[in-house]
Design an enzyme around this catalytic site. Structure first.
Site, PDB file in Angstrom:
ATOM      1  N   HIS A 112       0.837  -1.200   0.000  1.00 36.46           N
ATOM      2  CA  HIS A 112       0.000   0.000   0.000  1.00 36.46           C
ATOM      3  C   HIS A 112       0.870   1.247   0.000  1.00 36.46           C
ATOM      4  CE1 HIS A 112      -2.691  -2.741   2.737  1.00 36.46           C
ATOM      5  NE2 HIS A 112      -2.530  -3.231   1.539  1.00 36.46           N
ATOM      6  N   ARG A 153      -5.597   3.218 -10.743  1.00 40.32           N
ATOM      7  CA  ARG A 153      -5.696   2.146  -9.750  1.00 40.32           C
ATOM      8  C   ARG A 153      -6.882   2.432  -8.826  1.00 40.32           C
ATOM      9  NH1 ARG A 153      -0.413   4.112  -9.440  1.00 40.32           N
ATOM     10  NH2 ARG A 153       1.173   2.817 -10.442  1.00 40.32           N
ATOM     11  N   ARG A 208      -8.722   0.504 -13.903  1.00 38.44           N
ATOM     12  CA  ARG A 208      -8.485  -0.916 -13.612  1.00 38.44           C
ATOM     13  C   ARG A 208      -9.391  -1.311 -12.456  1.00 38.44           C
ATOM     14  NH1 ARG A 208      -2.617  -2.632 -11.619  1.00 38.44           N
ATOM     15  NH2 ARG A 208      -3.359  -1.649  -9.700  1.00 38.44           N
ATOM     16  N   GLU A 239      -0.940 -10.212 -17.664  1.00 39.82           N
ATOM     17  CA  GLU A 239       0.108 -10.251 -16.632  1.00 39.82           C
ATOM     18  C   GLU A 239       0.613 -11.664 -16.381  1.00 39.82           C
ATOM     19  OE1 GLU A 239      -0.903  -7.120 -13.356  1.00 39.82           O
ATOM     20  OE2 GLU A 239      -2.807  -7.915 -14.094  1.00 39.82           O
ATOM     21  N   ASN A 265       5.213  -5.604 -14.817  1.00 40.91           N
ATOM     22  CA  ASN A 265       5.812  -5.994 -13.533  1.00 40.91           C
ATOM     23  C   ASN A 265       5.497  -7.446 -13.191  1.00 40.91           C
ATOM     24  OD1 ASN A 265       6.659  -3.356 -13.391  1.00 40.91           O
ATOM     25  ND2 ASN A 265       5.100  -2.727 -11.915  1.00 40.91           N
ATOM     26  N   ASP A 266       4.202  -7.803 -13.234  1.00 37.99           N
ATOM     27  CA  ASP A 266       3.821  -9.180 -12.912  1.00 37.99           C
ATOM     28  C   ASP A 266       4.237 -10.144 -14.008  1.00 37.99           C
ATOM     29  OD1 ASP A 266       2.799  -9.514 -10.367  1.00 37.99           O
ATOM     30  OD2 ASP A 266       0.838  -8.721 -10.879  1.00 37.99           O
ATOM     31  N   ARG A 319       9.668 -10.564  -7.549  1.00 37.63           N
ATOM     32  CA  ARG A 319      10.261  -9.225  -7.626  1.00 37.63           C
ATOM     33  C   ARG A 319      10.498  -8.612  -6.255  1.00 37.63           C
ATOM     34  NH1 ARG A 319       5.988  -4.876  -8.759  1.00 37.63           N
ATOM     35  NH2 ARG A 319       3.968  -5.827  -8.331  1.00 37.63           N
ATOM     36  N   CYS A 324       2.225  -1.363 -19.647  1.00 34.86           N
ATOM     37  CA  CYS A 324       2.139  -0.598 -18.402  1.00 34.86           C
ATOM     38  C   CYS A 324       3.069  -1.224 -17.368  1.00 34.86           C
ATOM     39  CB  CYS A 324       0.697  -0.614 -17.891  1.00 34.86           C
ATOM     40  SG  CYS A 324       0.474   0.165 -16.292  1.00 34.86           S
TER      41      CYS A 324
END
Length: 747
Positions: free
Chosen positions: A364, A471, A507, A606, A629-630, A640, A677
């Site tokens: 978070h 987000r 999203r 992802e 990223n994922d 990661r 992204c």
């Protein structure tokens, strides 16, 4: 416990206190301490071993062993009896050391004549500093009172924060909290900042470790405990709790505060000579050690409750309350063990940087830090113990490094770096109104990521063409209960208003993994990143998904609406998610609410599995966004969050680029728009290679748009593709070196 033992214990602690207060060179002072302990405990040997590095212990002082072994004898963690104490953080007490499991003979010390061995860890609140040992020729086990007494002495030694100065050279002691310290952590958010420390929860500094009047200390402790219990009861009575599991957690918190065993153990500590504050810290350390080794994850999670209660009690005892009267500096760098998103948002954009001992790149706090565009370093171990409010600090988010109380030369070099970045930003500002068009005439759309209303002004300032990722989970994470549909609809409407006609991609709720809602029952999953999260959770909780979709439709109020589902792993999940949208549209229409002029329903790719989905998926999706990223961590099977493996794999690895090219080709077959992204979209060299692979839309943090546009406008993607193809044909594992060399040749 006999009165004689109590008196001897208090006598030893008083002598130790006086010795610690004496001036003198560091090694001389440490030698006096070992002599004092051996004399008081009537043993021939007392030795202090300290950690030289996380895996190595060094003999730093001794009374009774060969003095020439000091700073020469070293052992690995777990090696010998001393290493065993250090590894397990529990005492070893034996009357026949050579016959004990794991014994290792160190010939240079001359310890072969000593049979009895008692070793206890030197530690403070989970931080292991070393091992304190006493030995004697007589073959005997030390009594329970002697073990306890040595543990108390070790705790007092642990408060000597300057102990590290003894390792290696035994030089004179620096003043605590004065010397420069370098912390190596992980990058949570890139950027560089200089400022002054502002502790989110300042450490309570205990200065009076030893007390002469046990009765007075017990009264102080009981009075403070009573105040603590009243404050905890008031807090819980005021709490609005609707979830049964949350209520159970709060009741456990109350149980800790009213524990009779906790109180009894602290009173016993005081009887042996500790002050009330030192007794609280000792029990905090001991309980922390027990809970950390518990196999039950629920018990380990209670560490936070224990620490919070102990720190509250210490603040009452010391008078170091929450309102200390200190004013936040003009350039604050927030330093904390961890922090929730709501608390972080309260600080807002006033922060220059953030440093956390814990956290994760997907936590978070990291999400909020990115939204605030504030440099963030996570996993900066022990910084809350070392830092004081107002300390100068440099935060290098690019490299995951923090310089606390930096030397002048380091600070000067760091300021030069910040100045260079500022000049570059000025240069990028001149490109704001220009299109991102390469020398070969290819247009690349640059969009920004957002999650807060505070992000939206960056649409104008950065030159972003739209919001490629909004987000929506942040509004769920910062509340103590599920937000109302009307609240979400009003927020989403303000986002669309602020975008002023530019495309905004919402999203849907991406929670789970390390983003757990405060009001959601934690799932003890062995691998949460691949567990119950994102669209999986939404499909299993259709009420929550329906509520969010209704809020988005009402926020559009007739305007175009674009949304996408996160973490889609197979075609069927996208079909089900799309069906939820269509049913929500039908229901809203029947209620008479205006429907969006146009609805685009996309998916985030992802997981590698979705790249091999049936053709129908690519035909059905209105657009696809690669979640870099994922996708990268699952493609390479490299967490990661794990520093040991994440840096082993390059985004410009030829295999990963081949996967992206395959996705580009599959989207092109059916004319489905594709974007990328993630962190790599905002790194100029990576962005260049992704664009060369055929992706024509990139979404990144606002501060990255200028650097990416600056590079792309100066290159020919045809030449870049040729360089990549040549590197791939040569058998190179990554194209990075070839691309960098080519860019250097381009000037």
């Amino acid at each position: 416990m006999p009165e004689r033992t109590e008196s001897e214990s208090r006598k030893l602690l008083r002598r130790l206190r006086d010795t610690l207060a004496e001036a003198g060179a560091g090694q001389e002072r440490l030698d006096r301490i070992t002599h004092l302990i051996a004399d008081s405990m009537r043993t021939e040997v007392c030795s202090i071993y300290l950690f030289r590095d996380p895996d190595t212990l060094e003999l730093c002082a001794t009374e009774g062993l060969n003095p020439e072994a000091v700073h020469k004898t070293r052992m690995r963690l777990g090696e010998g009896l001393v290493g065993r104490v250090a590894r397990t953080a529990t005492p070893v007490n034996t009357g026949n050391a050579p016959q004990e499991r794991g014994f290792r003979f160190m010939p240079e010390t001359g310890e072969e004549i000593y049979s009895s061995f008692l070793g206890v860890p030197i530690q403070r609140l989970g931080e292991r500093l070393g091992v304190l040992v006493v030995q004697s020729r007589e073959a005997r086990q030390f009594s329970e009172d002697e073990v306890y007494g040595l543990e108390v002495v070790a705790m007092v030694l642990a408060e000597m924060t300057e102990l590290g100065a003894f390792v290696g050279e035994g030089e004179s002691l620096p003043s605590p909290h004065k010397h420069p310290v370098l912390f190596r952590g992980l990058t949570g958010q890139e950027g560089a900042a200089e400022g002054q420390v502002w502790l989110h929860e300042p450490r309570v500094v205990v200065t009076n470790l030893v007390a002469d009047d046990p009765k007075a200390e017990v009264e102080r402790l009981r009075s403070a405990i009573e105040k603590l219990r009243v404050s905890v009861d008031d807090m819980l009575n005021r709490a609005v709790v609707t979830d049964k599991d949350q209520m159970e957690i709060l009741q456990t918190y109350r149980m800790f505060a009213h524990s009779r065993g906790w109180m009894r153990r602290m009173e016993e500590d005081i009887a042996r000579g500790l002050s009330a504050e030192a007794a609280v810290e000792k029990e905090q350390s001991a309980t922390r050690n027990r809970l950390q080794q518990a196999p039950d994850a629920y018990l380990r999670d209670r560490l936070h409750d224990l620490d919070d209660l102990s720190n509250r009690l210490l603040r009452i005892l010391t008078g170091q309350g929450g309102d200390t009267g200190a004013a936040m500096p003009a350039n604050p760098v927030l330093v904390a063990r961890n922090i929730g998103p709501g608390e972080l948002l309260e600080y807002g954009r006033s922060l220059k940087g953030i440093v956390l001992e814990e956290g994760s790149v997907g936590s978070h706090a990291a999400v909020v830090a990115r939204a605030l565009a504030v440099p963030l370093v996570i996993h900066a171990g022990r910084i809350t113990d070392e830092a004081l409010n107002g300390d100068p600090v440099l935060v290098d988010g690019d490299n995951g490094v923090v310089h606390l109380r930096p030397e002048d030369s380091v600070a000067t070099a760091f300021r030069d770096k910040i100045a260079m970045q500022a000049k570059a930003q000025e240069r990028y500002a001149s490109l704001r109104g220009l299109p991102c068009e390469t020398l070969c005439g290819t247009r690349v759309g640059l969009h920004m990521n957002a999650g807060l209303m505070a992000d939206l002004p960056s649409l104008e300032g950065s030159g972003a063409e739209g919001v490629g990722l909004f987000r929506t989970e942040l509004q769920f994470l910062i509340r103590n209960q599920v937000p109302k549909r009307g609240e979400l609809a009003a927020l989403y409407a303000r986002v669309l208003d602020a975008a002023n006609g530019r495309r905004v991609v919402f999203r849907t709720l991406d929670i789970g993994s390390d983003k757990v809602l405060p009001y959601m029952k934690p799932q003890d999953e062995p691998n949460p990143a691949m567990g119950w999260r994102a669209i999986r959770l939404g499909l299993d909780k259709p009420g929550v998904m329906r509520m969010q979709l209704q809020a988005l439709i009402r926020a559009a109020n007739g305007r175009p609406l674009t949304l996408m589902f996160p973490f889609v792993a197979q075609f069927e999940e996208h079909v089900q998610g799309r069906d939820h949208v269509l049913r929500a549209l039908d229901a809203e229409g029947r209620l008479g609410h205006p429907l969006p002029e146009r609805v685009e329903i996309g998916a985030m790719l992802e997981t590698p599995s979705l790249a091999f989905a049936p053709r129908q998926f690519f035909e059905m999706a209105d657009f696809i966004s690669i979640g870099g990223n994922d996708l990268k961590q699952f493609f390479f099977a490299a967490d990661r969050e794990n520093e040991r493996v994440r840096r082993r794999y390059d985004s410009l690895n030829v295999s990963f680029l081949s996967l992206i090219e395959q996705i580009v080709a599959r989207c092109a077959e059916v004319d489905t728009p594709l974007s990328f992204c993630g962190e790599d979209a905002g790194r100029p060299i990576e962005a260049l290679c992704i664009a060369a692979a055929g992706v024509r839309t990139l979404s990144m943090r606002p501060a990255s748009i200028g650097p990416v546009k600056h590079l792309l406008r100066r290159v020919d993607l045809r030449e870049a593709r040729a360089v990549i193809a040549e590197a791939r044909a040569s058998g190179a594992q990554s194209v990075r070196s070839a691309v960098v060399d080519w860019l250097v040749r381009q000037g």
